[in-house]
Design a protein around this motif. Structure first.
Motif, PDB file in Angstrom:
ATOM      1  N   THR A 150       0.863  -1.184   0.000  1.00 40.39           N
ATOM      2  CA  THR A 150       0.000   0.000   0.000  1.00 40.39           C
ATOM      3  C   THR A 150       0.896   1.229   0.000  1.00 40.39           C
ATOM      4  OG1 THR A 150      -1.735  -1.157   1.216  1.00 40.39           O
ATOM      5  CG2 THR A 150      -1.823   1.249   1.185  1.00 40.39           C
ATOM      6  N   TRP A 151       0.835   1.989  -1.088  1.00 45.35           N
ATOM      7  CA  TRP A 151       1.712   3.141  -1.284  1.00 45.35           C
ATOM      8  C   TRP A 151       0.894   4.423  -1.202  1.00 45.35           C
ATOM      9  CZ3 TRP A 151       6.975   2.323  -2.142  1.00 45.35           C
ATOM     10  CH2 TRP A 151       7.337   0.991  -2.358  1.00 45.35           C
ATOM     11  N   GLN A 152       1.444   5.418  -0.515  1.00 42.43           N
ATOM     12  CA  GLN A 152       0.773   6.711  -0.365  1.00 42.43           C
ATOM     13  C   GLN A 152       1.514   7.785  -1.159  1.00 42.43           C
ATOM     14  OE1 GLN A 152      -2.008   7.610   1.270  1.00 42.43           O
ATOM     15  NE2 GLN A 152      -2.504   5.668   2.264  1.00 42.43           N
ATOM     16  N   ILE A 153       0.735   8.582  -1.880  1.00 43.76           N
ATOM     17  CA  ILE A 153       1.262   9.753  -2.586  1.00 43.76           C
ATOM     18  C   ILE A 153       0.509  10.966  -2.077  1.00 43.76           C
ATOM     19  CG2 ILE A 153       1.643  10.876  -4.807  1.00 43.76           C
ATOM     20  CD1 ILE A 153       1.374   8.100  -6.104  1.00 43.76           C
ATOM     21  N   GLY A 154       1.228  11.946  -1.566  1.00 48.75           N
ATOM     22  CA  GLY A 154       0.625  13.215  -1.168  1.00 48.75           C
ATOM     23  C   GLY A 154       0.823  14.248  -2.256  1.00 48.75           C
ATOM     24  N   THR A 155      -0.180  15.092  -2.449  1.00 45.29           N
ATOM     25  CA  THR A 155      -0.059  16.136  -3.460  1.00 45.29           C
ATOM     26  C   THR A 155      -1.003  17.283  -3.110  1.00 45.29           C
ATOM     27  OG1 THR A 155      -0.069  16.576  -5.854  1.00 45.29           O
ATOM     28  CG2 THR A 155      -1.837  15.200  -4.995  1.00 45.29           C
ATOM     29  N   GLY A 156      -0.791  18.435  -3.706  1.00 48.34           N
ATOM     30  CA  GLY A 156      -1.648  19.582  -3.437  1.00 48.34           C
ATOM     31  C   GLY A 156      -1.024  20.860  -3.935  1.00 48.34           C
ATOM     32  N   GLY A 157      -1.490  21.990  -3.403  1.00 47.29           N
ATOM     33  CA  GLY A 157      -0.969  23.279  -3.833  1.00 47.29           C
ATOM     34  C   GLY A 157      -1.588  24.417  -3.055  1.00 47.29           C
ATOM     35  N   GLY A 158      -1.031  25.607  -3.257  1.00 45.35           N
ATOM     36  CA  GLY A 158      -1.489  26.788  -2.532  1.00 45.35           C
ATOM     37  C   GLY A 158      -2.780  27.339  -3.109  1.00 45.35           C
ATOM     38  N   ILE A 159      -3.712  27.694  -2.214  1.00 44.79           N
ATOM     39  CA  ILE A 159      -5.012  28.225  -2.608  1.00 44.79           C
ATOM     40  C   ILE A 159      -5.122  29.671  -2.129  1.00 44.79           C
ATOM     41  CG2 ILE A 159      -7.507  27.904  -2.511  1.00 44.79           C
ATOM     42  CD1 ILE A 159      -6.005  25.521  -3.699  1.00 44.79           C
ATOM     43  N   THR A 160      -5.525  30.557  -3.034  1.00 43.31           N
ATOM     44  CA  THR A 160      -5.841  31.942  -2.684  1.00 43.31           C
ATOM     45  C   THR A 160      -7.265  32.238  -3.153  1.00 43.31           C
ATOM     46  OG1 THR A 160      -5.116  32.959  -4.767  1.00 43.31           O
ATOM     47  CG2 THR A 160      -3.412  32.528  -3.086  1.00 43.31           C
ATOM     48  N   VAL A 161      -7.730  33.451  -2.873  1.00 42.17           N
ATOM     49  CA  VAL A 161      -9.094  33.805  -3.276  1.00 42.17           C
ATOM     50  C   VAL A 161      -9.253  33.808  -4.794  1.00 42.17           C
ATOM     51  CG1 VAL A 161      -9.701  35.117  -1.215  1.00 42.17           C
ATOM     52  CG2 VAL A 161      -8.490  36.260  -3.085  1.00 42.17           C
ATOM     53  N   ARG A 162      -8.165  33.900  -5.527  1.00 39.26           N
ATOM     54  CA  ARG A 162      -8.247  33.927  -6.987  1.00 39.26           C
ATOM     55  C   ARG A 162      -8.090  32.540  -7.595  1.00 39.26           C
ATOM     56  NH1 ARG A 162      -4.740  38.916  -9.258  1.00 39.26           N
ATOM     57  NH2 ARG A 162      -5.901  38.302 -11.109  1.00 39.26           N
ATOM     58  N   SER A 163      -7.982  31.514  -6.786  1.00 41.43           N
ATOM     59  CA  SER A 163      -7.768  30.165  -7.300  1.00 41.43           C
ATOM     60  C   SER A 163      -9.042  29.606  -7.926  1.00 41.43           C
ATOM     61  CB  SER A 163      -7.301  29.238  -6.170  1.00 41.43           C
ATOM     62  OG  SER A 163      -6.044  29.626  -5.681  1.00 41.43           O
ATOM     63  N   ASP A 164      -8.846  28.763  -8.940  1.00 42.23           N
ATOM     64  CA  ASP A 164      -9.927  28.056  -9.608  1.00 42.23           C
ATOM     65  C   ASP A 164      -9.840  26.583  -9.237  1.00 42.23           C
ATOM     66  OD1 ASP A 164     -11.974  27.847 -11.996  1.00 42.23           O
ATOM     67  OD2 ASP A 164     -10.469  26.290 -12.340  1.00 42.23           O
ATOM     68  N   VAL A 165     -10.951  25.982  -8.825  1.00 45.04           N
ATOM     69  CA  VAL A 165     -10.923  24.628  -8.298  1.00 45.04           C
ATOM     70  C   VAL A 165     -10.428  23.624  -9.334  1.00 45.04           C
ATOM     71  CG1 VAL A 165     -13.371  24.202  -8.826  1.00 45.04           C
ATOM     72  CG2 VAL A 165     -12.217  22.891  -7.005  1.00 45.04           C
ATOM     73  N   ALA A 166     -10.851  23.754 -10.590  1.00 50.20           N
ATOM     74  CA  ALA A 166     -10.422  22.798 -11.612  1.00 50.20           C
ATOM     75  C   ALA A 166      -8.934  22.943 -11.903  1.00 50.20           C
ATOM     76  CB  ALA A 166     -11.240  23.001 -12.892  1.00 50.20           C
ATOM     77  N   GLU A 167      -8.445  24.170 -11.959  1.00 49.28           N
ATOM     78  CA  GLU A 167      -7.019  24.387 -12.218  1.00 49.28           C
ATOM     79  C   GLU A 167      -6.165  23.850 -11.076  1.00 49.28           C
ATOM     80  OE1 GLU A 167      -6.482  28.516 -12.935  1.00 49.28           O
ATOM     81  OE2 GLU A 167      -7.428  28.483 -14.926  1.00 49.28           O
ATOM     82  N   GLU A 168      -6.616  24.059  -9.830  1.00 47.42           N
ATOM     83  CA  GLU A 168      -5.844  23.579  -8.692  1.00 47.42           C
ATOM     84  C   GLU A 168      -5.829  22.053  -8.637  1.00 47.42           C
ATOM     85  OE1 GLU A 168      -3.948  25.334  -6.895  1.00 47.42           O
ATOM     86  OE2 GLU A 168      -4.612  27.323  -7.519  1.00 47.42           O
ATOM     87  N   ALA A 169      -6.971  21.432  -8.922  1.00 53.65           N
ATOM     88  CA  ALA A 169      -7.011  19.971  -8.932  1.00 53.65           C
ATOM     89  C   ALA A 169      -6.108  19.405 -10.019  1.00 53.65           C
ATOM     90  CB  ALA A 169      -8.450  19.489  -9.135  1.00 53.65           C
ATOM     91  N   ALA A 170      -6.089  20.057 -11.181  1.00 51.91           N
ATOM     92  CA  ALA A 170      -5.232  19.594 -12.277  1.00 51.91           C
ATOM     93  C   ALA A 170      -3.756  19.740 -11.932  1.00 51.91           C
ATOM     94  CB  ALA A 170      -5.558  20.385 -13.549  1.00 51.91           C
ATOM     95  N   GLU A 171      -3.387  20.850 -11.287  1.00 55.89           N
ATOM     96  CA  GLU A 171      -1.988  21.042 -10.887  1.00 55.89           C
ATOM     97  C   GLU A 171      -1.558  19.968  -9.907  1.00 55.89           C
ATOM     98  OE1 GLU A 171       0.400  24.020  -7.988  1.00 55.89           O
ATOM     99  OE2 GLU A 171      -0.739  25.033  -9.564  1.00 55.89           O
ATOM    100  N   ALA A 172      -2.434  19.638  -8.951  1.00 52.59           N
ATOM    101  CA  ALA A 172      -2.094  18.605  -7.973  1.00 52.59           C
ATOM    102  C   ALA A 172      -1.904  17.253  -8.653  1.00 52.59           C
ATOM    103  CB  ALA A 172      -3.188  18.517  -6.902  1.00 52.59           C
ATOM    104  N   ARG A 173      -2.767  16.917  -9.610  1.00 52.61           N
ATOM    105  CA  ARG A 173      -2.618  15.642 -10.315  1.00 52.61           C
ATOM    106  C   ARG A 173      -1.343  15.611 -11.135  1.00 52.61           C
ATOM    107  NH1 ARG A 173      -8.148  16.376 -11.100  1.00 52.61           N
ATOM    108  NH2 ARG A 173      -7.855  17.011 -13.267  1.00 52.61           N
TER     109      ARG A 173
END
Length: 431
Positions: free
Chosen positions: A396-419
């Motif tokens: 069982t392998w774990q991968i963590g990912t994510g990114g910085g969110i500001t008020v100008r962030s777009d949910v689809a763009e942030e999810a794509a960057e994390a992937r």
């Protein structure tokens, strides 16, 4: 014998070993590989934040030696010694972070055998100006490593759990509770994979300055950590200069030189991405000011673009000189966890992301912590645990990912960057 061959030989023969891998070195990071391994009578430490126990492992026995990993390291790391390991996200009991469910919250080892290797840096850190038509990573090998357009992440798929967490962050941002929050999640990949072979694939797919491998195959306290991190948590030199290099802002590599240069230029000039980086840089200036001599904290590099096989990153450098009364381990503790992995202000934002991430794959565990070496004579060098695989059972392998969110962030763009960040790591599990 090459570093790769020695690593494979050592990892097969020794349950406790480490490779701090200089194969992905940059001009700023140094180009030395270090492979270390432990005999049965050598010491290692593990920490459970859930039980508040630090265990000392030697000669097949384990005993409780404290309840705070920082205090135990202060006591255990002696003059002339080098220790190697990681500090997981929940290593400060005074901060809000859920304990790990599988791998230890920290592992540190004192190997009695160490071998050193030198590598050549992999390329230039910065791309050319927009429109120059040149390579952004120092050579054709880097261009060949870019993902073709067909492999790039789509932006139209967002999980319900991520969308809900993103909305919570946006609510906190608009309420003024945080200025920027690092929203992350964990993905579990269930596959039996050999850690040695997997790491060799990972370093080939995604060479990085803070690449490395840690194996602590001790029953009940096992962990494997396979890192391809580009980010410096803290470097402390012999003269007590401390440096950190926060990364905030990421864009994908382009399929052509023209597209690649355009992506780098977007990263360099986009107001949202620049504001993300600036807020974290300011947070790190404040963190260093708590441990450094007044007037010594400066920013010798602000919002510079660095290029890697799959992404361009926006990086700043913050530096200062430690006060006389601040030990190396105390400095690392006060900075922990990395501001780029929390947001600003740190404490309040950690409270916010702790709630928001509850349905996003479990605790951060080793992810978002720090991995590297510390010495009893003062110097230390650790990277931030990102672009990293962890496992406690090699299945069982774990991968963590994510990114910085500001008020100008777009949910689809942030999810794509994390992937995008996670995909290069996940690819090392494909055989």
């Amino acid at each position: 014998m090459s570093a790769e061959d020695l690593f494979a030989e050592v990892a097969r023969a020794h349950p406790r070993c480490v490779w701090l891998d200089g194969g992905g070195a940059r001009e700023w990071s140094g180009s030395r590989s270090l492979i270390g391994w432990l005999e049965d009578d050598d010491v290692s430490l593990t920490y459970s934040a859930a039980r508040r126990e630090v265990l000392r492992h030697v000669d097949g026995r384990s005993e409780v030696v404290g309840d705070d990993i920082w205090q135990v390291l202060e006591r255990e790391v002696g003059a002339g010694e080098q220790w190697f390991g990681y500090l997981g996200y929940a290593c400060r009991a005074d901060l809000p972070a859920a304990p790990s469910r599988d791998v230890p919250d920290a592992v540190w080892m004192r190997p009695s055998h160490i071998r050193l290797f030198e590598h050549d840096p992999v390329g230039l850190d910065t791309p050319p100006p927009s429109g120059s038509g040149g390579s952004t990573d120092g050579g054709s090998a880097g261009r060949a490593a870019r993902p073709p357009a067909a492999e790039r992440v789509e932006t139209n798929t967002v999980s319900a759990a991520y969308a809900q967490a993103f909305a919570q962050i946006q609510e906190a941002l608009r309420a003024g509770d945080t200025y920027e929050a690092n929203l992350t999640y964990r993905t579990a990949v269930h596959t039996a994979a050999d850690p040695v072979e997997t790491y060799l694939r990972l370093r080939s797919i995604n060479p990085a300055p803070y690449a490395g491998f840690l194996q602590h195959d001790v029953a009940g306290h096992a962990t494997w950590l396979l890192s391809s991190s580009p980010e410096r948590y803290a470097l402390i030199d012999a003269d007590r200069t401390i440096e950190t290099r926060p990364i905030k802002g990421t864009t994908p590599r382009g399929a052509t030189d023209q597209e690649d240069a355009a992506n780098a230029e977007h990263l360099r000039t986009d107001p949202k991405l620049r504001s993300e980086n600036l807020m974290i840089t300011d947070l790190l200036r404040n963190d260093l000011a708590m441990v450094c001599e007044p007037g010594t904290v400066d920013v010798p590099g602000l919002m510079r673009v660095e290029s890697y096989p799959s992404v361009h990153q926006l990086v700043s450098t913050v530096r200062g000189r430690l006060r006389d009364e601040i030990t190396t381990i105390e400095a690392l503790r006060r900075l922990f966890p990395a501001g780029s992995m929390t947001g600003a202000p740190k404490l309040r934002t950690m409270e916010i992301i702790e709630r928001a991430e509850q349905e996003l794959g479990g605790p951060r565990a080793a992810y978002a912590g720090a991995f590297g070496w510390i010495s009893g004579d003062g110097p230390a060098d650790l990277g931030v645990v990102i672009r990293t695989l962890t496992t406690h059972d090699t299945r069982t392998w774990q991968i963590g990912t994510g990114g910085g969110i500001t008020v100008r962030s777009d949910v689809a763009e942030e999810a794509a960057e994390a992937r995008l960040k996670a995909d290069r790591v996940r690819a090392s599990l494909d055989r």
